[in-house]
Design an enzyme around this catalytic site. Structure first.
Site, PDB file in Angstrom:
ATOM      1  N   LYS A 105      69.518 -39.667  92.572  1.00 26.83           N
ATOM      2  CA  LYS A 105      70.008 -40.960  92.066  1.00 26.83           C
ATOM      3  C   LYS A 105      71.477 -40.906  91.667  1.00 26.83           C
ATOM      4  O   LYS A 105      72.216 -41.856  91.852  1.00 26.83           O
ATOM      5  CB  LYS A 105      69.153 -41.436  90.885  1.00 26.83           C
ATOM      6  CG  LYS A 105      69.178 -40.508  89.684  1.00 26.83           C
ATOM      7  CD  LYS A 105      67.810 -40.155  89.201  1.00 26.83           C
ATOM      8  CE  LYS A 105      67.303 -38.957  89.965  1.00 26.83           C
ATOM      9  NZ  LYS A 105      65.960 -38.563  89.692  1.00 26.83           N
ATOM     10  N   GLU A 129      63.085 -43.246  98.012  1.00 24.68           N
ATOM     11  CA  GLU A 129      62.015 -43.705  97.112  1.00 24.68           C
ATOM     12  C   GLU A 129      61.954 -42.868  95.837  1.00 24.68           C
ATOM     13  O   GLU A 129      61.698 -43.390  94.739  1.00 24.68           O
ATOM     14  CB  GLU A 129      60.665 -43.631  97.847  1.00 24.68           C
ATOM     15  CG  GLU A 129      59.493 -44.173  97.073  1.00 24.68           C
ATOM     16  CD  GLU A 129      59.654 -45.653  96.733  1.00 24.68           C
ATOM     17  OE1 GLU A 129      59.560 -46.479  97.635  1.00 24.68           O
ATOM     18  OE2 GLU A 129      59.886 -45.972  95.544  1.00 24.68           O
ATOM     19  N   GLY A 134      60.349 -41.825  90.021  1.00 22.81           N
ATOM     20  CA  GLY A 134      59.501 -40.778  90.623  1.00 22.81           C
ATOM     21  C   GLY A 134      58.419 -41.293  91.532  1.00 22.81           C
ATOM     22  O   GLY A 134      58.691 -41.807  92.620  1.00 22.81           O
ATOM     23  N   ILE A 136      56.427 -43.813  91.337  1.00 24.28           N
ATOM     24  CA  ILE A 136      56.157 -45.260  91.425  1.00 24.28           C
ATOM     25  C   ILE A 136      56.865 -45.802  92.672  1.00 24.28           C
ATOM     26  O   ILE A 136      58.080 -45.631  92.796  1.00 24.28           O
ATOM     27  CB  ILE A 136      56.688 -45.999  90.174  1.00 24.28           C
ATOM     28  CG1 ILE A 136      56.024 -45.467  88.903  1.00 24.28           C
ATOM     29  CG2 ILE A 136      56.473 -47.494  90.313  1.00 24.28           C
ATOM     30  CD1 ILE A 136      56.605 -46.051  87.614  1.00 24.28           C
ATOM     31  N   GLU A 190      66.237 -31.519  78.619  1.00 29.03           N
ATOM     32  CA  GLU A 190      67.155 -30.472  79.079  1.00 29.03           C
ATOM     33  C   GLU A 190      67.906 -29.877  77.886  1.00 29.03           C
ATOM     34  O   GLU A 190      68.069 -30.535  76.854  1.00 29.03           O
ATOM     35  CB  GLU A 190      68.199 -31.079  80.027  1.00 29.03           C
ATOM     36  CG  GLU A 190      67.641 -31.818  81.220  1.00 29.03           C
ATOM     37  CD  GLU A 190      67.185 -30.881  82.326  1.00 29.03           C
ATOM     38  OE1 GLU A 190      67.554 -29.693  82.305  1.00 29.03           O
ATOM     39  OE2 GLU A 190      66.436 -31.357  83.203  1.00 29.03           O
ATOM     40  N   LYS A 205      69.493 -45.235  87.882  1.00 29.20           N
ATOM     41  CA  LYS A 205      68.295 -45.848  88.470  1.00 29.20           C
ATOM     42  C   LYS A 205      68.370 -47.381  88.394  1.00 29.20           C
ATOM     43  O   LYS A 205      68.016 -48.081  89.350  1.00 29.20           O
ATOM     44  CB  LYS A 205      67.050 -45.334  87.736  1.00 29.20           C
ATOM     45  CG  LYS A 205      66.854 -43.827  87.905  1.00 29.20           C
ATOM     46  CD  LYS A 205      65.852 -43.271  86.912  1.00 29.20           C
ATOM     47  CE  LYS A 205      65.681 -41.776  87.067  1.00 29.20           C
ATOM     48  NZ  LYS A 205      64.900 -41.157  85.976  1.00 29.20           N
TER      49      LYS A 205
END
Ligand code: HSE
Length: 439
Positions: A105, A129, A134, A136, A190, A205
């Site tokens: 992304k 996609e 993820g 969906i 993270e 996104k």
């Protein structure tokens, strides 16, 4: 049966997940598509690196070019991330006329138009996609399932890390810093959490969703982004008392038409917002993602699932593989182009013009006349107050004052709050969160 061979660049968590998922359901996919599918080469960082699923050594290489250039590889999946080498990998594959699948992304947000143009020029396709939410299938839904709709509203909980942190803060009454530290210990966040908690991952996104929905490419710098670092447990508790839950939302709202032929003006933002507890989005918890889409024909729809992780991402990559395989089978190189600019284009609405309702928490001197001073400034700015709470049990020099506001432009509220902050009776910088009623 025609054979379509996949080459993977990346054999870590996502790459080995794709390899594993294809082994698991290859027969099913082949029966559904009428195409034989095989992973013939996988480029990895190191042959002996640990990976959640095994990849046979005879398909592994440490040279990504060996994957892209292999004439036996018909479709390339870039699953390494980053915005530099990944761009070169994708462009190289597209120049060879090979369809490319990516989950990247950040790369799309930065270089999307260049990559789409390369795909067009070389008569091939780019599939993504896995880049949003993820597992969906939201990209497919926007491009195909809802092709007959104009999108008026999209609200996405598209970052699992933030949703996990906000869920635990609400459920445990905990502070942001403590939950973040625990999430890092458990591997849900993270070591450098800024991409997630400062809202940038959600912005990548949200920009992709907005671009697909409205037919003009939204640049990352056009998106108003606020993360969740400033959310406190006290605001979560007050929101809860008022019947709301705080969620980090990616928001894409079609603005009012400014004339019949005018280009669309669209709000594209990421910020934490209060949403009604009664709405299903308020009950999307832990690491789950959800995307709410309102189309002018279909009405309200909701997509829910895991937004990250090896298996959810693999499911999305296999969906792209199926599309690429069918394109190759039927010679329809680009059945659905990666991005279709719409004639009129559009513009991103500056955040100052966006309308919202608001939750404002002030810390004020507990003395007569305080409320009148605050209300005067709001009245002068033509901002209506819908409710006020000064909770009991906060005795002392200063007390919290919670104001809920009617719809007003962001700029008007920001200006009024700057004036309120200067009042001697206001003892701390005002806290402002937007309220999205999802109506
Ligand atoms: N870090 C992201 C999340 C997943 O927490 O949802 C990858 O975009």
């Amino acid at each position: 049966m025609q054979s379509v061979n996949l080459g993977l660049i990346g054999g870590g968590t996502v790459g080995s997940g794709v390899y594993h998922a294809l082994q698991l359901n290859r027969g099913l996919m082949e029966a559904r598509l009428g195409v034989r599918l095989k992973v013939v080469k996988v480029a990895v960082k190191a042959l002996d690196e640990p990976r959640p699923y095994e990849i046979p050594t005879d398909v592994m290489t440490t040279d990504w070019k060996a994957v892209v250039n292999d004439p036996e590889v018909h479709v390339v999946a870039e699953l390494v991330g980053g915005v530099t080498l990944a761009r070169t990998m994708i462009l190289t594959a597209l120049e060879l006329g090979k369809p490319v699948i990516t989950a990247n992304k950040a790369l799309l947000a930065k270089h999307g138009p260049e990559l789409f143009e390369a795909a067009r020029r070389h008569g091939t396709n780019l599939y993504y996609e896995a880049s949003v939410a993820g597992g969906i299938p939201i990209i497919k839904a926007l491009r195909e399932g809802f092709v007959g709709n104009r999108f008026t509203h999209i609200y996405g909980i598209v970052n699992g890390t933030c949703n996990y942190i906000l869920t635990r803060m609400r459920q445990e009454g905990a502070d942001f810093g403590d939950v973040l530290a625990d999430a890092q210990r458990l591997g849900y966040a993270e070591a450098d959490p800024s991409l997630d908690v400062d809202g940038h991952d959600s912005a990548h996104k949200t920009g992709i969703l907005a671009s697909l929905a409205h037919g003009f490419w939204v640049k990352p710098e056009e998106i108003h982004v606020e993360g969740i670092r400033s959310i406190t447990k006290i605001d979560i508790q007050f929101a809860q008392q008022l019947g709301y839950t705080i969620k980090l939302l990616g928001i894409v709202k079609l603005g009012p038409a400014q004339g019949k032929k005018a280009a669309a003006r669209v709000q594209v933002s990421v910020y934490p917002a209060l949403i009604p507890n009664s709405h299903v989005l308020a009950n999307v918890n832990q690491v789950f993602n959800a995307v709410f889409v309102r189309g002018d024909v279909v009405g309200d729809t909701l997509f829910y699932g895991r937004g990250a992780g090896k298996d959810a991402t693999a499911s999305a990559v296999l969906s792209d593989l199926a599309d690429a395989a069918l394109d190759l089978k039927f010679g329809s190189k680009c059945r659905i182009p990666p991005f279709v600019p719409l004639n009129q284009g559009g513009t991103v609405m500056p955040i100052g013009e966006a309308m919202a309702r608001y939750y404002v928490r002030l810390n004020v001197a507990d003395r007569p006349g305080t409320m009148a001073k605050v209300a005067t400034i709001l009245g002068q700015a033509k901002i209506g107050i819908s409710s006020i709470i000064q909770p009991e049990g906060h005795e002392g020099e200063s007390v919290p004052l919670i104001l809920m506001m009617h719809d007003a432009p962001n700029a008007a509220l920001t200006k009024a709050l700057a004036k309120i902050a200067k009042l001697p009776v206001v003892k701390a910088p005002p806290v402002m969160l937007r309220v999205e009623t999802l109506e």
